[in-house]
Design an enzyme around this catalytic site. Sequence first.
Site, PDB file in Angstrom:
ATOM      1  N   SER A  21      -0.004   6.035   2.281  1.00 43.77           N
ATOM      2  CA  SER A  21      -0.326   5.634   3.501  1.00 43.77           C
ATOM      3  C   SER A  21      -1.027   4.177   3.439  1.00 43.77           C
ATOM      4  O   SER A  21      -0.360   3.275   2.813  1.00 43.77           O
ATOM      5  CB  SER A  21      -1.460   6.634   3.980  1.00 43.77           C
ATOM      6  OG  SER A  21      -2.076   6.563   5.395  1.00 43.77           O
ATOM      7  N   ASN A  22      -1.785   3.842   4.601  1.00 43.27           N
ATOM      8  CA  ASN A  22      -2.416   2.546   4.708  1.00 43.27           C
ATOM      9  C   ASN A  22      -3.734   2.794   5.214  1.00 43.27           C
ATOM     10  O   ASN A  22      -4.312   3.614   5.619  1.00 43.27           O
ATOM     11  CB  ASN A  22      -1.402   1.502   5.642  1.00 43.27           C
ATOM     12  CG  ASN A  22      -1.082   2.127   6.949  1.00 43.27           C
ATOM     13  OD1 ASN A  22      -1.994   2.047   7.805  1.00 43.27           O
ATOM     14  ND2 ASN A  22      -0.025   2.653   7.229  1.00 43.27           N
TER      15      ASN A  22
END
Length: 206
Positions: A21-22
């Site tokens: 993810s981020n």
Amino acid sequence: MRILVTAGPTREYIDDVRYISNASSGRMGYAIVSAIVQAGHEAVLVSGPVSLPAPLDCEFHAVESTEQMMQTCRELFPACDGVIAAAAVCDYQPKSRVKGKISKTGDGIFLEMIETDDVLAALGQCKEHRWIVGFALEAQNERENALQKLRRKNCNWIVLNRPEAIAAENNSVELLDETGHTVAHWEGPKSQIAGDLVTWIVDQVD
């Protein structure tokens, strides 16, 4: 107007407990939704997983993966006047997802990654009479890359910001049009930028 907004990150799972993810907090997209409602318009929010509470007085759709965001946006977009795509969608996903949990063996592991579906480009392909505002988070060749993204994804305008915007309370952005000109520049709290952006868009298209 009825405006679709995407916000937050997406997640792409490696196995049943680990994902890629981020650090997107979703603050920008959620602030945009609040600004839309305050301006007297209807907001439809498609949000990846964030720690923020769902904004009041909007139609809310929670998603997790890029594929889920794609499917939800494609279903909702035809009934909207435009979209502000502020989500930080994962660009890559593992080619295959492992069932269960990968156990440590003392050796390294290698992941084969493939590109995820491009949500913004898909909306651009079915834009028709609707308008699209994209977001470009760029660290090198910022304006050139943002302009290429605008044209490749059939946006009307694109918001250029930088990596320091991720999870921050404040931001500094430029709004570029199809010719590459900066038509607006805002900096300050994300809530203030969201209000300025929504006001600008409404002035242009309402």
